[in-house]
Design a protein around this motif. Structure first.
Motif: not given
Length: 561
Positions: A452-471
């Motif tokens: 999928v390339t048609d993403l209106p938004f993608r953060s440079r800090f993801q997915p690392y922040l999601s792993y941090l948030c999960l923990f």
């Protein structure tokens, strides 16, 4: 009512074919819609919710929609728990974590902002129906009880003036205002929230300027406070147990402060997701809100509590302390002690309207959560009925009934009732953000595998922040009621309100899995995840950007109308 019992399966893409090339092959009848593309109930023969939120509504709701008494009043109790340094550290850490949740929700919701969508919808679609079911009912009851929490906080603030009117009168008046605003079409909600949020935003800016003046000695008393309260009574407080304080005591104080402070941030990212379903041009507007969210967190939350720690002593007896007494906003306390006449009442009036605003937003969230569950068959179909204005009136009525819990203030201390609600809401916030992290990580993997390339938004800090948030949020969830396990601190009501949400969530999840989801996979395969259905319809409703050659004022007019 036609239910969305399942999502259509799609064969894996051919070599060299991406998801976008298959969007137009999906039939528009995948979702039950009327001619306008909104959710439709044959039983009631009424249309569903409408896209009535303008860009300026969305931007201001994103800035101040959920800024309420958690920041204006609850921050004072957090200050009394940990002192100015631990309060500041708590808000810095939570701002980083919440930004991780915001970038995750913005990425997946801006890609597929279908009508009536919320994190429950994305949980069902991108992970499993059982998770979506459990999240839906959790969101509904947490959003619903947040309304009486804001009503309770309103009564606490009004108690500052010691009015000769019974507290039940103010509770009734606040409930009528909040419920009444939600009875109007979404564009009226958006307009009211725009002005409420505007008042809060400008109010906070004014308070920050005032605090700077007080710190530098510009108040009527000409007392330059500087970092006075960081030295006396100190930057960090201790939470001694059996006479043992020191470093362990400061660690306990930090844990108490950060677990309590989550209330000020709770469910703000989810509000963005829900408004995306009723927003014009959501694939363009949601990324704008997501990209600037971190700066708003730093300016309003972090800078706000930094100044609170400079202008109010953490030992001030008038701060909300979770026990008896009305308590007061730290801003109002600082104004009164500096000798500024009348301004404390103006600030408290702004805080009251901010509580109305936050209650207005959370009741909106609750009713839309129940409405969305009804659309997919996770709640009785009657809750999917909307009137001609697009208001899900049965869902709104059921959600508004929880507001009556605010009358607990008549029998118990307002500060004690407020803390019960805070515990329940914080537990729901942790669970929500844990689920958001899991859903996003699955969505991220699916978009990579399906090209999928048609993403209106993608953060440079993801997915690392999601792993941090999960923990981090899992850890904070388990520690949220740690105080009751310390010697001499056991409190049954605090234990139940801090942890009852965990077994309720698992009961909902496994109950649905056993009764209705036995044939469903535990987790939708990333390669088979449906990233197509509804996308063509969303794209078709987008208003094209004005040509780059147009005058600047026309481009700005399009963005903010």
């Amino acid at each position: 009512m036609e239910k969305l019992d399942s999502y259509p399966s799609f064969s894996k893409e051919k070599p060299g074919e991406d998801v976008e090339s298959r969007v137009n092959d999906v039939p528009n009848s995948v979702y039950p819609t009327n001619s306008n593309g909104v959710g439709y109930s044959r039983e009631s023969d009424t249309a569903g919710t409408e896209r009535g939120l303008k860009a300026r509504h969305a931007q201001m709701i994103a800035i101040g929609g959920t800024i309420g008494t958690g920041l204006f009043v609850g921050s004072g109790q957090a200050l009394s728990m940990g002192g100015p340094l631990l309060l500041l550290l708590s808000y810095l850490i939570l701002s980083l974590l919440v930004y991780g949740i915001v970038t995750a929700t913005t990425e997946l919701s801006s890609y597929l902002p279908v009508r009536g969508a919320n994190m429950t919808y994305y949980g069902s679609r991108f992970f499993s129906k059982s998770l979506g079911f459990a999240m839906g009912w959790m969101y509904w009851y947490i959003f619903s009880i947040t309304v009486p929490a804001e009503v309770t906080a309103t009564s606490l603030v009004i108690g500052y003036w010691k009015p000769p009117v019974h507290v039940a009168v103010w509770i009734t008046l606040t409930i009528i205002i909040i419920v009444g605003l939600n009875c109007f079409p979404v564009k009226v909600y958006g307009e009211a929230e725009f002005w409420f949020a505007s008042l809060k935003v400008f109010g906070i800016i004014g308070l920050l300027i005032m605090a700077l003046c007080l710190v530098c000695g510009g108040g009527p008393d000409h007392h330059a406070r500087g970092f006075e309260y960081w030295h006396n009574p100190g930057a960090m407080k201790e939470y001694p147990v059996d006479g043992v304080g020191g470093g362990i005591g400061r660690l306990r104080a930090f844990l108490a402060t950060i677990t309590f402070s989550v209330f000020a941030f709770a469910f703000a990212p989810e509000l963005l997701v829900v408004t995306g379903g009723e927003m014009k041009n959501p694939r363009r507007q949601l990324p704008i809100a997501g990209r600037t969210y971190f700066y708003r967190l730093l300016f309003f939350y972090v800078l706000g509590v930094f100044f609170i720690g400079l202008i109010v002593s953490s030992n001030n007896k008038d701060l909300l302390n979770g026990k008896s007494g009305a308590g007061a906003s730290p801003w109002a306390i600082a104004i009164r002690e500096s000798g500024i006449k009348g301004l404390d009442s103006v600030v408290n009036a702004i805080i009251v309207t901010s509580a109305w605003s936050a209650g207005n937003s959370y009741l909106y969230l609750a009713s839309r959560s129940l409405y969305s569950m009804a659309l997919v068959g996770n709640a009785p179909s009657i809750f999917a009925r909307c009137n001609r204005w697009g208001v899900p009136y049965y869902a709104l009525t059921a959600s508004a009934l929880f507001s009556l819990l605010a009358y607990l203030n008549v029998a118990s201390s307002g500060a004690e009732v407020f803390n019960w609600f805070v515990n329940l809401i914080n537990t729901g916030g942790y669970q929500s953000w844990i689920c958001v992290s899991i859903i996003y990580l699955r969505f991220r993997k699916a978009t990579d595998l399906q090209h999928v390339t048609d993403l209106p938004f993608r953060s440079r800090f993801q997915p690392y922040l999601s792993y941090l948030c999960l923990f981090m949020f899992t850890t904070l969830l388990l520690l949220s009621g740690f105080k009751v396990f310390l010697p001499g601190y056991w409190n049954t009501s605090s234990f139940l309100t801090a942890y009852i949400g965990i077994p309720i969530f698992f009961a909902l999840y496994f109950g649905h899995k056993i009764v209705a989801g036995r044939q469903d996979p535990w987790c939708v395969s990333a390669m088979d995840m449906d990233l197509v259905s509804g996308l063509a319809e969303v794209k078709a409703e987008e208003t094209p950007l004005p040509p780059s050659g147009e005058p600047w004022y026309k481009r700005w007019r399009t963005a903010f109308t």
